[in-house]
Enzyme design. Structure first.
Site, PDB file in Angstrom:
ATOM      1  N   LYS A  11       0.816  -1.230   0.000  1.00  0.00           N
ATOM      2  CA  LYS A  11       0.000   0.000   0.000  1.00  0.00           C
ATOM      3  C   LYS A  11       0.849   1.281   0.000  1.00  0.00           C
ATOM      4  O   LYS A  11       2.057   1.231   0.242  1.00  0.00           O
ATOM      5  CB  LYS A  11      -0.938  -0.044   1.226  1.00  0.00           C
ATOM      6  CG  LYS A  11      -1.964  -1.184   1.176  1.00  0.00           C
ATOM      7  CD  LYS A  11      -2.925  -1.111   2.356  1.00  0.00           C
ATOM      8  CE  LYS A  11      -3.995  -2.182   2.270  1.00  0.00           C
ATOM      9  NZ  LYS A  11      -4.967  -2.080   3.392  1.00  0.00           N
ATOM     10  N   TYR A  51     -12.485  -2.233  -3.933  1.00  0.00           N
ATOM     11  CA  TYR A  51     -13.011  -2.294  -2.567  1.00  0.00           C
ATOM     12  C   TYR A  51     -14.544  -2.202  -2.531  1.00  0.00           C
ATOM     13  O   TYR A  51     -15.110  -1.833  -1.502  1.00  0.00           O
ATOM     14  CB  TYR A  51     -12.386  -1.201  -1.707  1.00  0.00           C
ATOM     15  CG  TYR A  51     -10.972  -1.528  -1.262  1.00  0.00           C
ATOM     16  CD1 TYR A  51     -10.727  -2.598  -0.391  1.00  0.00           C
ATOM     17  CD2 TYR A  51      -9.878  -0.780  -1.680  1.00  0.00           C
ATOM     18  CE1 TYR A  51      -9.454  -2.905   0.037  1.00  0.00           C
ATOM     19  CE2 TYR A  51      -8.585  -1.079  -1.256  1.00  0.00           C
ATOM     20  CZ  TYR A  51      -8.375  -2.143  -0.391  1.00  0.00           C
ATOM     21  OH  TYR A  51      -7.107  -2.454   0.037  1.00  0.00           O
ATOM     22  N   PHE A  59     -15.368   3.373   6.839  1.00  0.00           N
ATOM     23  CA  PHE A  59     -13.983   3.643   6.431  1.00  0.00           C
ATOM     24  C   PHE A  59     -13.785   3.635   4.917  1.00  0.00           C
ATOM     25  O   PHE A  59     -12.686   3.886   4.434  1.00  0.00           O
ATOM     26  CB  PHE A  59     -13.030   2.622   7.076  1.00  0.00           C
ATOM     27  CG  PHE A  59     -13.318   1.177   6.748  1.00  0.00           C
ATOM     28  CD1 PHE A  59     -12.833   0.603   5.567  1.00  0.00           C
ATOM     29  CD2 PHE A  59     -14.063   0.378   7.609  1.00  0.00           C
ATOM     30  CE1 PHE A  59     -13.099  -0.722   5.248  1.00  0.00           C
ATOM     31  CE2 PHE A  59     -14.328  -0.956   7.310  1.00  0.00           C
ATOM     32  CZ  PHE A  59     -13.846  -1.494   6.120  1.00  0.00           C
ATOM     33  N   ARG A  87      -2.199 -14.205   4.680  1.00  0.00           N
ATOM     34  CA  ARG A  87      -2.910 -13.514   5.757  1.00  0.00           C
ATOM     35  C   ARG A  87      -2.158 -13.655   7.079  1.00  0.00           C
ATOM     36  O   ARG A  87      -2.108 -12.728   7.885  1.00  0.00           O
ATOM     37  CB  ARG A  87      -4.334 -14.084   5.911  1.00  0.00           C
ATOM     38  CG  ARG A  87      -5.263 -13.876   4.723  1.00  0.00           C
ATOM     39  CD  ARG A  87      -5.754 -12.483   4.517  1.00  0.00           C
ATOM     40  NE  ARG A  87      -6.418 -11.906   5.665  1.00  0.00           N
ATOM     41  CZ  ARG A  87      -7.111 -10.758   5.624  1.00  0.00           C
ATOM     42  NH1 ARG A  87      -7.254 -10.090   4.466  1.00  0.00           N
ATOM     43  NH2 ARG A  87      -7.653 -10.258   6.701  1.00  0.00           N
ATOM     44  N   THR A  93      -5.633  -6.825  10.798  1.00  0.00           N
ATOM     45  CA  THR A  93      -5.909  -5.542  10.139  1.00  0.00           C
ATOM     46  C   THR A  93      -5.375  -4.366  10.961  1.00  0.00           C
ATOM     47  O   THR A  93      -4.729  -3.470  10.424  1.00  0.00           O
ATOM     48  CB  THR A  93      -7.436  -5.365   9.947  1.00  0.00           C
ATOM     49  OG1 THR A  93      -7.951  -6.532   9.303  1.00  0.00           O
ATOM     50  CG2 THR A  93      -7.748  -4.144   9.111  1.00  0.00           C
ATOM     51  N   ARG A 104       2.371  -6.367   9.373  1.00  0.00           N
ATOM     52  CA  ARG A 104       1.629  -5.233   9.925  1.00  0.00           C
ATOM     53  C   ARG A 104       2.132  -4.845  11.313  1.00  0.00           C
ATOM     54  O   ARG A 104       2.181  -3.662  11.642  1.00  0.00           O
ATOM     55  CB  ARG A 104       0.132  -5.547   9.918  1.00  0.00           C
ATOM     56  CG  ARG A 104      -0.463  -5.412   8.504  1.00  0.00           C
ATOM     57  CD  ARG A 104      -1.849  -5.987   8.424  1.00  0.00           C
ATOM     58  NE  ARG A 104      -2.566  -5.543   7.227  1.00  0.00           N
ATOM     59  CZ  ARG A 104      -3.753  -6.029   6.873  1.00  0.00           C
ATOM     60  NH1 ARG A 104      -4.341  -6.961   7.611  1.00  0.00           N
ATOM     61  NH2 ARG A 104      -4.348  -5.590   5.782  1.00  0.00           N
ATOM     62  N   ASN A 114      -1.974   0.285   6.792  1.00  0.00           N
ATOM     63  CA  ASN A 114      -1.454  -0.974   7.335  1.00  0.00           C
ATOM     64  C   ASN A 114      -0.626  -1.774   6.321  1.00  0.00           C
ATOM     65  O   ASN A 114      -0.516  -2.995   6.408  1.00  0.00           O
ATOM     66  CB  ASN A 114      -2.597  -1.809   7.939  1.00  0.00           C
ATOM     67  CG  ASN A 114      -3.681  -2.130   6.928  1.00  0.00           C
ATOM     68  OD1 ASN A 114      -3.553  -1.828   5.737  1.00  0.00           O
ATOM     69  ND2 ASN A 114      -4.737  -2.777   7.377  1.00  0.00           N
ATOM     70  N   HIS A 117      -2.264  -5.493   1.577  1.00  0.00           N
ATOM     71  CA  HIS A 117      -3.569  -6.138   1.375  1.00  0.00           C
ATOM     72  C   HIS A 117      -3.322  -7.594   1.000  1.00  0.00           C
ATOM     73  O   HIS A 117      -2.338  -7.905   0.322  1.00  0.00           O
ATOM     74  CB  HIS A 117      -4.344  -5.469   0.229  1.00  0.00           C
ATOM     75  CG  HIS A 117      -5.525  -6.281  -0.241  1.00  0.00           C
ATOM     76  ND1 HIS A 117      -6.765  -6.187   0.347  1.00  0.00           N
ATOM     77  CD2 HIS A 117      -5.630  -7.244  -1.201  1.00  0.00           C
ATOM     78  CE1 HIS A 117      -7.580  -7.062  -0.238  1.00  0.00           C
ATOM     79  NE2 HIS A 117      -6.923  -7.708  -1.184  1.00  0.00           N
ATOM     80  N   GLU A 128      -9.946 -10.699  -7.437  1.00  0.00           N
ATOM     81  CA  GLU A 128      -8.943  -9.629  -7.318  1.00  0.00           C
ATOM     82  C   GLU A 128      -7.795  -9.817  -8.311  1.00  0.00           C
ATOM     83  O   GLU A 128      -7.296  -8.843  -8.882  1.00  0.00           O
ATOM     84  CB  GLU A 128      -8.420  -9.568  -5.881  1.00  0.00           C
ATOM     85  CG  GLU A 128      -9.483  -9.087  -4.903  1.00  0.00           C
ATOM     86  CD  GLU A 128      -9.072  -9.149  -3.445  1.00  0.00           C
ATOM     87  OE1 GLU A 128      -9.867  -8.695  -2.598  1.00  0.00           O
ATOM     88  OE2 GLU A 128      -7.969  -9.641  -3.136  1.00  0.00           O
TER      89      GLU A 128
HETATM   90  P1  IDP Z   1      -8.031  -6.592   5.730  1.00  0.00           P
HETATM   91  O1  IDP Z   1      -7.184  -5.676   4.862  1.00  0.00           O
HETATM   92  O2  IDP Z   1      -7.268  -7.057   6.938  1.00  0.00           O
HETATM   93  O3  IDP Z   1      -8.668  -7.711   4.961  1.00  0.00           O
HETATM   94  P2  IDP Z   1     -10.647  -5.304   5.728  1.00  0.00           P
HETATM   95  O4  IDP Z   1     -11.630  -5.408   6.825  1.00  0.00           O
HETATM   96  O5  IDP Z   1     -10.905  -6.078   4.462  1.00  0.00           O
HETATM   97  O6  IDP Z   1      -9.207  -5.680   6.331  1.00  0.00           O
HETATM   98  O7  IDP Z   1     -10.496  -3.766   5.379  1.00  0.00           O
HETATM   99  C1  IDP Z   1      -9.850  -3.335   4.220  1.00  0.00           C
HETATM  100  C2  IDP Z   1      -8.923  -2.202   4.563  1.00  0.00           C
HETATM  101  O8  IDP Z   1      -9.706  -1.074   4.988  1.00  0.00           O
HETATM  102  C3  IDP Z   1      -7.970  -2.448   5.746  1.00  0.00           C
HETATM  103  O9  IDP Z   1      -6.796  -3.155   5.383  1.00  0.00           O
HETATM  104  C4  IDP Z   1      -7.661  -1.033   6.176  1.00  0.00           C
HETATM  105  O10 IDP Z   1      -6.702  -0.402   5.326  1.00  0.00           O
HETATM  106  C5  IDP Z   1      -9.011  -0.357   5.998  1.00  0.00           C
HETATM  107  N1  IDP Z   1      -9.825  -0.424   7.220  1.00  0.00           N
HETATM  108  C6  IDP Z   1     -10.576  -1.445   7.672  1.00  0.00           C
HETATM  109  N2  IDP Z   1     -11.190  -1.170   8.817  1.00  0.00           N
HETATM  110  C7  IDP Z   1     -10.840   0.100   9.120  1.00  0.00           C
HETATM  111  C8  IDP Z   1     -11.161   0.978  10.216  1.00  0.00           C
HETATM  112  O11 IDP Z   1     -11.898   0.638  11.141  1.00  0.00           O
HETATM  113  N3  IDP Z   1     -10.575   2.215  10.187  1.00  0.00           N
HETATM  114  C9  IDP Z   1      -9.752   2.619   9.179  1.00  0.00           C
HETATM  115  N4  IDP Z   1      -9.436   1.831   8.144  1.00  0.00           N
HETATM  116  C10 IDP Z   1      -9.968   0.584   8.110  1.00  0.00           C
HETATM  117 MG    MG Z   2     -10.057  -7.605   3.398  1.00  0.00          MG
END
Ligand code: IDP
Ligand code: MG
Length: 140
Positions: A11, A51, A59, A87, A93, A104, A114, A117, A128
């Protein structure tokens, strides 16, 4: 365990800090193999499409803005159990919750910024990968 493919993204917070190599080294050390890779700068429409499943989440808009704020590195990773393995190497996350030694935990700035992805299921990996790469760009 099956030989699988998964979509990985390094990212903008990581490209900005010039740590793409450090992240790729972690992926390779885990046994994952980079079989496709390109550096791109997404337009809003690209991030929104990718997304789409998060549309409506609080978010979502900030995530689209973040993911279009700088270059990213798209990758297809291949290996045994690649989706779950990636993962695990990525970590949770929110870096506060991530296990020690994960990407992370060691590199993420916060829950949004973070660093990486990774596809979360076989279905999303397929979707994807198809969104990000043409067949001929993937060389396993
Ligand atoms: P993941 O990347 O661990 O699969 P997801 O829930 O799919 O997590 O969320 C996608 C991305 O959205 C996260 O990697 C992060 O960059 C962002 N994100 C998710 N939840 C939050 C939040 O509560 N606050 C801010 N950003 C978030
Ligand atoms: Mg995800």
């Amino acid at each position: 365990m099956a030989n699988e493919r998964t979509l990985s993204i390094i990212k903008p917070d990581a490209t900005e800090r010039n740590i793409t190599g450090l992240i790729i080294a972690r992926l390779e050390a885990s046994g994952l193999r980079v079989i496709a890779q390109k550096r791109v700068w997404w337009k809003k429409k690209d991030a929104k499409k990718f997304y789409d499943i998060h549309k409506g989440q609080p978010f979502y808009q900030d995530l689209v803005t973040f993911m279009t704020s700088g270059p990213i590195v798209l990758q297809v990773l291949e290996g045994e159990d690649a989706i779950a393995k990636n993962r695990a190497v990525m970590g949770a996350t929110n870096p506060v919750d991530a296990e020690p030694g994960t990407i992370r935990k060691d590199f993420a700035v916060n829950m949004q910024r973070n660093s990486v992805h990774g596809s979360d299921s076989a279905e999303t990996a397929k979707r994807e990968i198809a969104l990000c790469f043409k067949k001929g760009e993937i060389v396993g």
